[in-house]
Design a protein around this motif. Structure first.
Motif, mmCIF file in Angstrom:
data_model
loop_
_atom_site.group_PDB
_atom_site.id
_atom_site.type_symbol
_atom_site.label_atom_id
_atom_site.label_comp_id
_atom_site.label_asym_id
_atom_site.label_seq_id
_atom_site.Cartn_x
_atom_site.Cartn_y
_atom_site.Cartn_z
ATOM 1 N N CYS A 1 -20.985 -29.551 31.060
ATOM 2 C CA CYS A 1 -21.389 -30.564 31.495
ATOM 3 C C CYS A 1 -22.177 -30.806 32.840
ATOM 4 C CB CYS A 1 -20.595 -31.752 31.820
ATOM 5 S SG CYS A 1 -20.387 -33.417 32.267
ATOM 6 N N PHE A 2 -23.462 -31.256 32.341
ATOM 7 C CA PHE A 2 -24.351 -31.660 33.870
ATOM 8 C C PHE A 2 -24.592 -32.508 33.324
ATOM 9 C CE2 PHE A 2 -29.173 -31.351 34.756
ATOM 10 C CZ PHE A 2 -28.476 -30.791 35.869
ATOM 11 N N GLY A 3 -24.740 -33.091 35.049
ATOM 12 C CA GLY A 3 -25.057 -34.488 35.223
ATOM 13 C C GLY A 3 -23.820 -35.683 35.847
ATOM 14 N N TYR A 4 -23.992 -36.679 36.337
ATOM 15 C CA TYR A 4 -23.947 -37.516 36.306
ATOM 16 C C TYR A 4 -22.169 -37.816 36.670
ATOM 17 C CZ TYR A 4 -21.609 -42.022 38.594
ATOM 18 O OH TYR A 4 -21.192 -43.451 39.192
ATOM 19 N N GLN A 5 -21.422 -36.732 38.243
ATOM 20 C CA GLN A 5 -19.750 -37.459 37.341
ATOM 21 C C GLN A 5 -19.533 -36.408 36.559
ATOM 22 O OE1 GLN A 5 -17.840 -40.982 36.285
ATOM 23 N NE2 GLN A 5 -18.397 -41.557 38.327
ATOM 24 N N ALA A 6 -19.877 -34.780 36.670
ATOM 25 C CA ALA A 6 -19.618 -34.011 35.745
ATOM 26 C C ALA A 6 -17.955 -33.514 35.654
ATOM 27 C CB ALA A 6 -20.492 -33.331 35.665
ATOM 28 N N THR A 7 -17.977 -33.694 37.182
ATOM 29 C CA THR A 7 -16.090 -32.522 37.958
ATOM 30 C C THR A 7 -15.609 -33.975 37.469
ATOM 31 O OG1 THR A 7 -17.254 -33.850 39.990
ATOM 32 C CG2 THR A 7 -17.899 -31.626 39.691
ATOM 33 N N GLU A 8 -15.775 -34.674 36.935
ATOM 34 C CA GLU A 8 -14.664 -35.922 36.889
ATOM 35 C C GLU A 8 -14.798 -35.786 35.496
ATOM 36 O OE1 GLU A 8 -12.182 -37.439 38.894
ATOM 37 O OE2 GLU A 8 -13.747 -37.252 40.690
ATOM 38 N N ILE A 9 -15.261 -35.821 34.668
ATOM 39 C CA ILE A 9 -15.263 -35.762 33.480
ATOM 40 C C ILE A 9 -15.263 -34.863 32.432
ATOM 41 C CG2 ILE A 9 -17.178 -35.594 31.065
ATOM 42 C CD1 ILE A 9 -19.559 -37.318 32.800
ATOM 43 N N VAL A 10 -15.061 -33.931 33.441
ATOM 44 C CA VAL A 10 -14.385 -32.023 32.173
ATOM 45 C C VAL A 10 -13.554 -32.394 31.861
ATOM 46 C CG1 VAL A 10 -14.144 -31.463 34.115
ATOM 47 C CG2 VAL A 10 -14.562 -29.711 32.231
ATOM 48 N N HIS A 11 -12.441 -33.326 32.992
ATOM 49 C CA HIS A 11 -11.030 -33.557 32.822
ATOM 50 C C HIS A 11 -9.966 -34.230 31.342
ATOM 51 C CE1 HIS A 11 -10.646 -31.193 36.322
ATOM 52 N NE2 HIS A 11 -11.131 -32.125 36.783
ATOM 53 N N VAL A 12 -10.949 -35.055 31.129
ATOM 54 C CA VAL A 12 -10.587 -35.608 29.912
ATOM 55 C C VAL A 12 -10.809 -34.353 28.675
ATOM 56 C CG1 VAL A 12 -11.360 -37.421 27.587
ATOM 57 C CG2 VAL A 12 -11.978 -37.530 30.498
ATOM 58 N N GLY A 13 -12.022 -33.309 28.305
ATOM 59 C CA GLY A 13 -11.403 -32.452 27.369
ATOM 60 C C GLY A 13 -10.859 -31.989 27.256
ATOM 61 N N GLN A 14 -10.479 -31.333 29.480
ATOM 62 C CA GLN A 14 -9.554 -29.873 29.229
ATOM 63 C C GLN A 14 -7.885 -30.725 29.242
ATOM 64 O OE1 GLN A 14 -8.590 -29.935 33.564
ATOM 65 N NE2 GLN A 14 -8.146 -27.871 33.669
ATOM 66 N N ALA A 15 -7.729 -32.061 29.495
ATOM 67 C CA ALA A 15 -6.558 -32.215 28.580
ATOM 68 C C ALA A 15 -6.273 -31.588 26.859
ATOM 69 C CB ALA A 15 -6.486 -33.457 28.965
ATOM 70 N N VAL A 16 -7.109 -31.681 26.176
ATOM 71 C CA VAL A 16 -7.335 -31.864 25.142
ATOM 72 C C VAL A 16 -7.824 -30.659 24.687
ATOM 73 C CG1 VAL A 16 -8.667 -32.273 22.674
ATOM 74 C CG2 VAL A 16 -8.855 -34.003 24.543
ATOM 75 N N MET A 17 -7.688 -29.552 25.436
ATOM 76 C CA MET A 17 -8.312 -28.254 25.616
ATOM 77 C C MET A 17 -6.866 -27.737 25.188
ATOM 78 S SD MET A 17 -11.725 -26.609 26.530
ATOM 79 C CE MET A 17 -11.274 -25.525 26.741
ATOM 80 N N SER A 18 -5.359 -27.843 26.123
ATOM 81 C CA SER A 18 -4.704 -27.470 26.433
ATOM 82 C C SER A 18 -3.506 -27.623 25.584
ATOM 83 C CB SER A 18 -4.142 -28.550 28.265
ATOM 84 O OG SER A 18 -4.081 -29.421 27.667
ATOM 85 N N GLN A 19 -3.229 -28.702 24.157
ATOM 86 C CA GLN A 19 -2.588 -29.331 23.567
ATOM 87 C C GLN A 19 -2.786 -28.156 22.803
ATOM 88 O OE1 GLN A 19 -1.134 -32.000 24.362
ATOM 89 N NE2 GLN A 19 -2.138 -31.985 26.001
ATOM 90 N N PRO A 20 -1.074 -27.510 21.626
ATOM 91 C CA PRO A 20 -1.152 -26.615 21.649
ATOM 92 C C PRO A 20 -1.930 -27.561 19.428
ATOM 93 C CG PRO A 20 0.586 -28.304 20.856
ATOM 94 C CD PRO A 20 0.046 -28.603 22.350
ATOM 95 N N ALA A 21 -2.305 -26.371 18.759
ATOM 96 C CA ALA A 21 -3.218 -26.505 17.440
ATOM 97 C C ALA A 21 -2.178 -27.955 16.537
ATOM 98 C CB ALA A 21 -3.343 -26.294 17.067
ATOM 99 N N PRO A 22 -2.784 -28.962 15.742
ATOM 100 C CA PRO A 22 -4.414 -29.295 15.989
ATOM 101 C C PRO A 22 -4.924 -29.973 16.643
ATOM 102 C CG PRO A 22 -2.375 -30.833 14.357
ATOM 103 C CD PRO A 22 -1.460 -30.031 14.710
ATOM 104 N N HIS A 23 -4.140 -30.760 17.509
ATOM 105 C CA HIS A 23 -4.133 -31.508 18.658
ATOM 106 C C HIS A 23 -5.272 -31.044 19.799
ATOM 107 C CE1 HIS A 23 -0.196 -32.922 17.292
ATOM 108 N NE2 HIS A 23 -0.172 -32.312 17.360
ATOM 109 N N ASN A 24 -5.237 -30.003 19.277
ATOM 110 C CA ASN A 24 -7.037 -29.759 20.317
ATOM 111 C C ASN A 24 -8.201 -29.703 19.222
ATOM 112 O OD1 ASN A 24 -6.677 -27.884 18.767
ATOM 113 N ND2 ASN A 24 -6.230 -26.009 20.392
#
Length: 466
Positions: free
Chosen positions: A411-434
């Motif tokens: 992510c590049f742009g306004y609030q990038a360091t905040e926005i990334v955590h939404v996806g980080q939470a999804v990435m950490s889930q076991p399949a198929p929830h990621n």
């Protein structure tokens, strides 16, 4: 000299790693002492590094926002206080607030703080000497080193000269340069380039490599280069210095290419070294590497039993966020918890606009022969970005073509360091929830920047259906 034998753990360094270790150990029932060389707790992170630079960035963003917004220009005037010394004076309130909060942590958890230089005398013994010559010897079962890092100083650069600064001493600069040279285009160099150019200074950013932040996704790195140049930064790639020649009126940087750059001041931001000097490592048979860093095992223990090290002192990833977790995990294992390591660390780069990412880049996925697809959302098309005027930037999702597993977020742009955590939470889930299908099925508030995930996911799935 006073001797105390009441400690289970002595921590040297009260930055994020040391603080987290102290709190976790104290909550685990250990008797903990903290040794801090600065007059107040918080370490370099609070007093010289992360907190001051991010507070500066926030103020400069307000300046940039004012310049870009005709409504603000019509009702307010930029204060003359936007000179560098005035900006530094303003961030002292933030630092003081941080110190107050962190001092409370030690008080409430009954962690004794010793102010002075700490060093290892022998296994299980730490000497503390304050600036008044008083000494304490702390006898302890375990020792944890969390002394952080400092800017690297080559021997042929005179850092005592009032026109030559590093990322620590730049906070004491007493004038506002019209132009400045930044040698080193890593994270710190790029962040300060954004800050200085936002204040209207002419900036020469000298990069010894061929691309900015070459560990980042290429598209994101290129976007940063474009926006820095658009803001007025001159970026010089593939350049190395021969000499730095300061005088009463400015600094001349001589490069191997034959160029001679002239400016009112120089900020040296080319590397950092671990603060391992004068720690008494030789008294327990430890030796730091050429960068001043210590090697540790999976429990953050050094080659000497009972001596641990965390944070910048051990190298990667050298982020305050990761250092905090390293300290917490290390203390937890000392208290008998299962082994735990810091993994999947998001990168946060506080340029203007900011950058954040987690997971592999396109180049890394290609090298690994993983079939992936890309989903993009450009901020200029988002209602929230149009409302705030922060239209520059994008969210880029990398996902597996077959399983739709979310592999990387850039992510590049306004609030990038905040926005990334939404996806980080999804990435950490076991399949198929990621899967990126999560973003399709989830209702986001509107208008928000987080809505970019839905837009990017739809964009990526549409690419598969072509």
């Amino acid at each position: 000299m006073n001797t105390s034998s009441e400690w289970d753990l002595v921590v040297i360094g009260s930055g994020p790693a040391g603080e987290a270790a102290s709190m976790r150990a104290a909550k685990g029932g250990l008797r903990v002492a903290m040794v801090e060389g600065l007059p107040k707790v918080g370490g370099n992170c609070t007093h010289l590094g992360t907190i001051p630079s991010k507070a500066l960035r926030h103020q400069v963003r307000q300046v940039v926002r004012h310049h870009r917004n005709p409504v603000l220009q019509s009702i307010t005037e930029l204060p003359q206080a936007m000179e560098w010394p005035n900006l530094i004076e303003r961030i002292t309130d933030v630092i003081a607030s941080q110190v107050q909060v962190r001092s409370g942590f030690y008080f409430r958890n009954r962690v004794k703080v010793f102010t002075g230089h700490g060093s290892i005398m022998a296994p299980g013994k730490v000497r503390v000497e304050d600036d008044q010559g008083r000494e304490w010897v702390l006898e302890t079962r375990d020792i944890l080193l969390a002394t952080g890092s400092r800017p690297y100083h080559p021997e042929n650069v005179d850092f005592s000269h009032p026109r030559v600064y590093d990322s620590d001493t730049i906070l004491s600069m007493s004038h506002t340069p019209r132009n400045i040279i930044i040698y080193g285009a890593g994270v710190i160099g790029c962040e300060y380039a954004s800050i200085f150019t936002g204040l209207g200074m002419r900036v020469d950013l000298v990069n010894s490599r061929e691309h900015l932040l070459d560990f980042m996704d290429t598209e994101i790195s290129d976007a940063l280069s474009y926006h820095l140049r658009e803001q007025g930064v001159t970026i010089r790639h593939g350049e190395e210095y021969i000499a730095v020649e300061p005088d009463e009126e400015g600094v001349t940087l001589i490069l191997k290419s034959g160029k001679r750059l002239r400016a009112d001041a120089l900020l040296w931001s080319n590397g950092r070294s671990g603060n391992s000097q004068q720690l008494g490592l030789e008294n327990v048979g430890l030796e730091a590497n050429s960068r001043g860093q210590l090697a540790v095992d999976e429990r953050y223990q050094t080659a000497v039993p009972g001596v641990y090290a965390v944070g910048d002192l051990i190298g990667w990833p050298s982020l305050a966020s990761a250092s905090y977790d390293q300290g917490r995990f290390c203390a937890g294992m000392i208290c008998g918890e299962e082994e735990q390591q810091v993994r999947h660390v998001p990168t946060g780069i506080y340029t203007i606009p900011g950058i954040s990412s987690i997971g592999p880049t396109e180049h890394e996925l290609t090298e690994a022969k993983i079939p992936y697809e890309v989903g993009q959302a450009f901020f200029k098309n988002l209602a929230r970005a149009q409302i705030t005027g922060e239209r520059a930037g994008m969210l880029k999702l990398l996902f597996h073509r077959d399983t739709l597993e979310l592999l990387g977020i850039h992510c590049f742009g306004y609030q990038a360091t905040e926005i990334v955590h939404v996806g980080q939470a999804v990435m950490s889930q076991p399949a198929p929830h990621n899967s990126i299908e999560y973003f399709i099925k989830t209702t986001f508030n509107y208008p928000t920047m987080a809505e970019a995930y839905r837009v990017a996911a739809i964009n990526g799935l549409n690419r598969l259906r072509r």
